[in-house]
Scaffold this motif. Structure first.
Motif, PDB file in Angstrom:
ATOM      1  N   VAL A  84     -14.782  -7.680  18.702  1.00 14.99           N
ATOM      2  CA  VAL A  84     -14.693  -8.491  19.875  1.00 14.99           C
ATOM      3  C   VAL A  84     -14.677  -7.510  21.089  1.00 14.99           C
ATOM      4  CG1 VAL A  84     -12.879  -9.898  21.112  1.00 14.99           C
ATOM      5  CG2 VAL A  84     -13.027  -9.966  18.604  1.00 14.99           C
ATOM      6  N   PRO A  85     -15.660  -7.972  22.217  1.00 14.61           N
ATOM      7  CA  PRO A  85     -15.670  -7.055  23.211  1.00 14.61           C
ATOM      8  C   PRO A  85     -14.504  -6.538  23.770  1.00 14.61           C
ATOM      9  CG  PRO A  85     -17.131  -9.096  23.366  1.00 14.61           C
ATOM     10  CD  PRO A  85     -16.251  -9.519  22.195  1.00 14.61           C
ATOM     11  N   HIS A  86     -14.457  -5.399  24.142  1.00 18.48           N
ATOM     12  CA  HIS A  86     -13.195  -4.637  24.576  1.00 18.48           C
ATOM     13  C   HIS A  86     -12.435  -5.403  25.711  1.00 18.48           C
ATOM     14  CE1 HIS A  86     -10.387  -1.696  25.755  1.00 18.48           C
ATOM     15  NE2 HIS A  86     -10.771  -1.676  26.919  1.00 18.48           N
ATOM     16  N   GLY A  87     -12.964  -6.001  26.629  1.00 17.97           N
ATOM     17  CA  GLY A  87     -12.176  -6.674  27.600  1.00 17.97           C
ATOM     18  C   GLY A  87     -11.743  -7.770  27.271  1.00 17.97           C
ATOM     19  N   LEU A  88     -12.390  -8.648  26.381  1.00 16.90           N
ATOM     20  CA  LEU A  88     -11.794  -9.857  25.653  1.00 16.90           C
ATOM     21  C   LEU A  88     -10.542  -9.452  24.696  1.00 16.90           C
ATOM     22  CD1 LEU A  88     -11.658 -13.083  25.258  1.00 16.90           C
ATOM     23  CD2 LEU A  88     -13.567 -12.603  23.742  1.00 16.90           C
ATOM     24  N   SER A  89     -10.632  -8.577  24.064  1.00 22.29           N
ATOM     25  CA  SER A  89      -9.600  -7.954  23.249  1.00 22.29           C
ATOM     26  C   SER A  89      -8.336  -7.955  23.990  1.00 22.29           C
ATOM     27  CB  SER A  89     -10.084  -6.653  22.505  1.00 22.29           C
ATOM     28  OG  SER A  89     -11.155  -6.808  21.570  1.00 22.29           O
ATOM     29  N   ASN A  90      -8.447  -7.001  25.420  1.00 25.08           N
ATOM     30  CA  ASN A  90      -7.465  -7.009  26.332  1.00 25.08           C
ATOM     31  C   ASN A  90      -6.814  -8.144  26.357  1.00 25.08           C
ATOM     32  OD1 ASN A  90      -6.885  -4.203  26.373  1.00 25.08           O
ATOM     33  ND2 ASN A  90      -8.659  -3.827  27.687  1.00 25.08           N
ATOM     34  N   ALA A  91      -7.812  -9.215  27.110  1.00 25.35           N
ATOM     35  CA  ALA A  91      -7.146 -10.364  27.462  1.00 25.35           C
ATOM     36  C   ALA A  91      -6.390 -11.245  26.661  1.00 25.35           C
ATOM     37  CB  ALA A  91      -8.477 -11.072  27.933  1.00 25.35           C
ATOM     38  N   LEU A  92      -6.769 -11.052  25.308  1.00 24.74           N
ATOM     39  CA  LEU A  92      -6.185 -11.853  24.248  1.00 24.74           C
ATOM     40  C   LEU A  92      -4.559 -11.366  24.010  1.00 24.74           C
ATOM     41  CD1 LEU A  92      -9.186 -12.242  21.744  1.00 24.74           C
ATOM     42  CD2 LEU A  92      -8.401 -14.252  22.917  1.00 24.74           C
ATOM     43  N   VAL A  93      -4.389 -10.212  24.192  1.00 25.59           N
ATOM     44  CA  VAL A  93      -2.788  -9.736  23.787  1.00 25.59           C
ATOM     45  C   VAL A  93      -2.434  -9.591  25.097  1.00 25.59           C
ATOM     46  CG1 VAL A  93      -3.796  -8.586  21.738  1.00 25.59           C
ATOM     47  CG2 VAL A  93      -3.691  -7.111  23.905  1.00 25.59           C
ATOM     48  N   LEU A  94      -2.806  -9.480  26.146  1.00 29.76           N
ATOM     49  CA  LEU A  94      -2.044  -9.231  27.549  1.00 29.76           C
ATOM     50  C   LEU A  94      -0.949 -10.000  27.657  1.00 29.76           C
ATOM     51  CD1 LEU A  94      -1.693  -7.755  30.380  1.00 29.76           C
ATOM     52  CD2 LEU A  94      -3.419  -9.349  31.236  1.00 29.76           C
ATOM     53  N   PRO A  95      -0.852 -11.254  27.626  1.00 25.60           N
ATOM     54  CA  PRO A  95       0.221 -12.161  27.995  1.00 25.60           C
ATOM     55  C   PRO A  95       1.229 -11.649  27.188  1.00 25.60           C
ATOM     56  CG  PRO A  95      -1.765 -13.666  27.832  1.00 25.60           C
ATOM     57  CD  PRO A  95      -2.281 -12.141  27.182  1.00 25.60           C
ATOM     58  N   HIS A  96       1.189 -11.531  25.902  1.00 27.69           N
ATOM     59  CA  HIS A  96       2.052 -11.352  24.901  1.00 27.69           C
ATOM     60  C   HIS A  96       2.720  -9.924  25.167  1.00 27.69           C
ATOM     61  CE1 HIS A  96       0.810 -15.132  23.436  1.00 27.69           C
ATOM     62  NE2 HIS A  96      -0.404 -14.409  23.522  1.00 27.69           N
ATOM     63  N   VAL A  97       1.869  -8.771  25.307  1.00 30.05           N
ATOM     64  CA  VAL A  97       2.617  -7.434  25.793  1.00 30.05           C
ATOM     65  C   VAL A  97       3.221  -7.533  26.933  1.00 30.05           C
ATOM     66  CG1 VAL A  97       2.079  -5.090  26.089  1.00 30.05           C
ATOM     67  CG2 VAL A  97       0.703  -6.441  24.263  1.00 30.05           C
ATOM     68  N   LEU A  98       2.813  -8.276  28.064  1.00 30.09           N
ATOM     69  CA  LEU A  98       3.541  -8.325  29.245  1.00 30.09           C
ATOM     70  C   LEU A  98       4.840  -8.796  29.033  1.00 30.09           C
ATOM     71  CD1 LEU A  98       1.042  -9.738  31.795  1.00 30.09           C
ATOM     72  CD2 LEU A  98       1.872  -7.359  31.576  1.00 30.09           C
ATOM     73  N   GLN A  99       4.946  -9.907  27.963  1.00 36.82           N
ATOM     74  CA  GLN A  99       6.197 -10.619  27.822  1.00 36.82           C
ATOM     75  C   GLN A  99       6.988  -9.513  26.861  1.00 36.82           C
ATOM     76  OE1 GLN A  99       7.736 -13.233  28.822  1.00 36.82           O
ATOM     77  NE2 GLN A  99       9.355 -13.144  27.538  1.00 36.82           N
ATOM     78  N   PHE A 100       6.421  -8.870  26.181  1.00 36.79           N
ATOM     79  CA  PHE A 100       7.422  -7.952  25.136  1.00 36.79           C
ATOM     80  C   PHE A 100       8.044  -6.916  26.204  1.00 36.79           C
ATOM     81  CE2 PHE A 100       7.448  -3.733  23.320  1.00 36.79           C
ATOM     82  CZ  PHE A 100       8.207  -3.960  22.236  1.00 36.79           C
ATOM     83  N   ASN A 101       7.077  -6.373  27.236  1.00 38.28           N
ATOM     84  CA  ASN A 101       7.486  -5.328  28.039  1.00 38.28           C
ATOM     85  C   ASN A 101       8.440  -5.717  29.045  1.00 38.28           C
ATOM     86  OD1 ASN A 101       6.029  -2.998  26.769  1.00 38.28           O
ATOM     87  ND2 ASN A 101       4.292  -3.403  28.140  1.00 38.28           N
ATOM     88  N   LEU A 102       8.486  -6.899  29.311  1.00 40.75           N
ATOM     89  CA  LEU A 102       9.252  -7.598  30.527  1.00 40.75           C
ATOM     90  C   LEU A 102      10.748  -7.063  30.472  1.00 40.75           C
ATOM     91  CD1 LEU A 102       9.762  -9.454  32.876  1.00 40.75           C
ATOM     92  CD2 LEU A 102      10.172 -11.277  31.497  1.00 40.75           C
ATOM     93  N   PRO A 103      11.592  -6.800  29.540  1.00 38.73           N
ATOM     94  CA  PRO A 103      12.846  -6.154  29.628  1.00 38.73           C
ATOM     95  C   PRO A 103      12.764  -4.827  30.121  1.00 38.73           C
ATOM     96  CG  PRO A 103      12.619  -7.279  27.734  1.00 38.73           C
ATOM     97  CD  PRO A 103      11.228  -7.302  28.029  1.00 38.73           C
TER      98      PRO A 103
END
Length: 396
Positions: free
Chosen positions: A275-294
């Motif tokens: 999967v292209p690198h940029g797309l790979s980032n986009a796929l997990v980004l929302p969920h990592v942001l949510q994980f890191n929120l605290p």
């Protein structure tokens, strides 16, 4: 103030049509034999034509290596190094995406030193000299033209990085005209990749510094303001210029304040499933942001006004939520796939992804919140199911 170091290229040329001046830059080094590192798609699109013609017209011997592929495997890099040595090349130029630029960095280094590629994975292990190096990106995404990093896919499908100031080029040539023909899907994915660089640089736990902070903020401002427009109208040269500048600034930021869990979780997606690198980032980004929120709420709140000016949110928690929601909205507005399943990854693959992500210790140490195997698996699980992408609050 916490001590820090900051490294960047010696020279940057930013101008529409700048790639036509590459031959002039080559001549400044007195080079007689040049290697151009690119890929077949970029060359077939004519993006290297002017530079090739000008180099040849100057009486300089030109070797073209056009066999770069996405997520460059080590054997491709080693083949290019061999050709570089055989042709006694004394300067390396690259015009292309991040994979081509990364390949060129390693070719310029390995062709000049006795080091083997396997011996320089990691931070600061490439200590020798390299050939002069000129890099011109054709995407506004990786920022590779200004970073000391090259990413390689090993024979075991693991992504490894070579990190050394020796890989910073002599010239970064930014020509927005080279990005005009980029398809909308690639524009979207690479644009979000650049935004991730800015976000992770700003929230990096280990080497966050005031210079990277300012670069990341300016990068995110430019990228957020223009990414939807370049996806709607790829011929908008002004928006393309702003994206290319934002990508470079984000690259300078994360080169000195390194990326973290988004990239750590994206790497196995690219290495295993191509999967292209940029797309790979986009796929997990929302969920990592949510994980890191605290751990990152205050920093996300600071970035909210940059990506969504005038949101009206007042509390820190609300501003942080605005930031995460806007990043999700950008992905949807730019028609980026919203689940791992949509790119052909099965639920049975999530365990392997989580295992490989945990090998990215160089990146995970920078994450604002410690991340375990179980956390990685939970993030992949949330990213797998399209329904969970309707709300990025699925990851605890």
């Amino acid at each position: 103030m916490t001590p820090f170091t900051f490294q960047s290229p010696s020279n940057i040329l930013f101008e529409a049509g700048a790639s036509r001046k590459i031959a002039d830059l080559v001549q400044q080094y007195g080079a007689e034999r040049v290697m151009l590192v690119t890929d077949k798609g970029v060359r077939a699109a004519g993006l290297t034509r002017d530079a090739e013609a000008a180099i040849t017209a100057a009486g300089i011997s030109l070797t073209v290596f056009e066999d770069v592929v996405a997520d460059p495997p080590s054997h491709v890099i080693e083949t290019a190094v061999g050709q570089c040595r055989d042709n006694k090349v004394d300067l390396v130029v690259s015009i292309g995406g991040g994979s081509a630029l990364d390949t060129a960095k390693l070719v310029a280094y390995l062709a000049k030193t006795p080091d083997r590629l396997d011996d320089i994975y990691g931070v600061g292990l490439a200590k020798g000299q390299r050939l002069p190096l000129i890099l011109a990106p054709t995407t506004a995404g990786t920022g590779s033209e200004v970073t000391p990093i090259a990413i390689v896919t090993t024979p075991t499908t693991e992504k490894k990085g070579v990190v050394s100031p020796k890989l910073i080029p002599d010239w970064a040539v930014l020509d927005p005209e080279l990005t005009l023909g980029l398809p909308a899907n690639v524009t979207a994915a690479t644009g979000i990749d650049a935004m991730v660089h800015a976000i992770e640089a700003y929230t990096s736990k280990v080497k966050k510094n005031p210079m990277s902070d300012q670069l990341a903020r300016q990068a995110l401002t430019l990228l957020a303001a223009n990414v939807r427009q370049v996806c709607r109208n790829g011929r908008d040269i002004e928006a393309r210029s702003q994206m290319l500048l934002g990508s470079m600034l984000a690259g300078m930021a994360f080169a000195n304040s390194p990326v973290a869990a988004v990239h750590a979780l994206a790497y196995p997606i690219g290495a295993i499933f191509h999967v292209p690198h940029g797309l790979s980032n986009a796929l997990v980004l929302p969920h990592v942001l949510q994980f890191n929120l605290p751990a990152a709420e205050a920093l996300y709140a600071e970035l909210a006004e940059l990506v969504k000016p005038g949101s009206g949110a007042t509390s820190q928690a609300d501003r942080a939520r605005v930031f995460i929601d806007e990043m999700v909205s950008i992905g949807r507005d730019c028609h980026v796939p919203v689940s791992l399943a949509a790119v052909g990854i099965g639920q049975d693959d999530l365990k392997k992804l989580a295992e490989d992500a945990m090998k990215q210790t160089r990146l995970l140490v920078n994450n604002p919140r410690p991340l375990t195997y179980d956390d990685a698996y939970a993030i992949y699980s949330a990213a797998y199911d399209e329904r969970s992408n309707r709300s990025v609050r699925a990851v605890p």
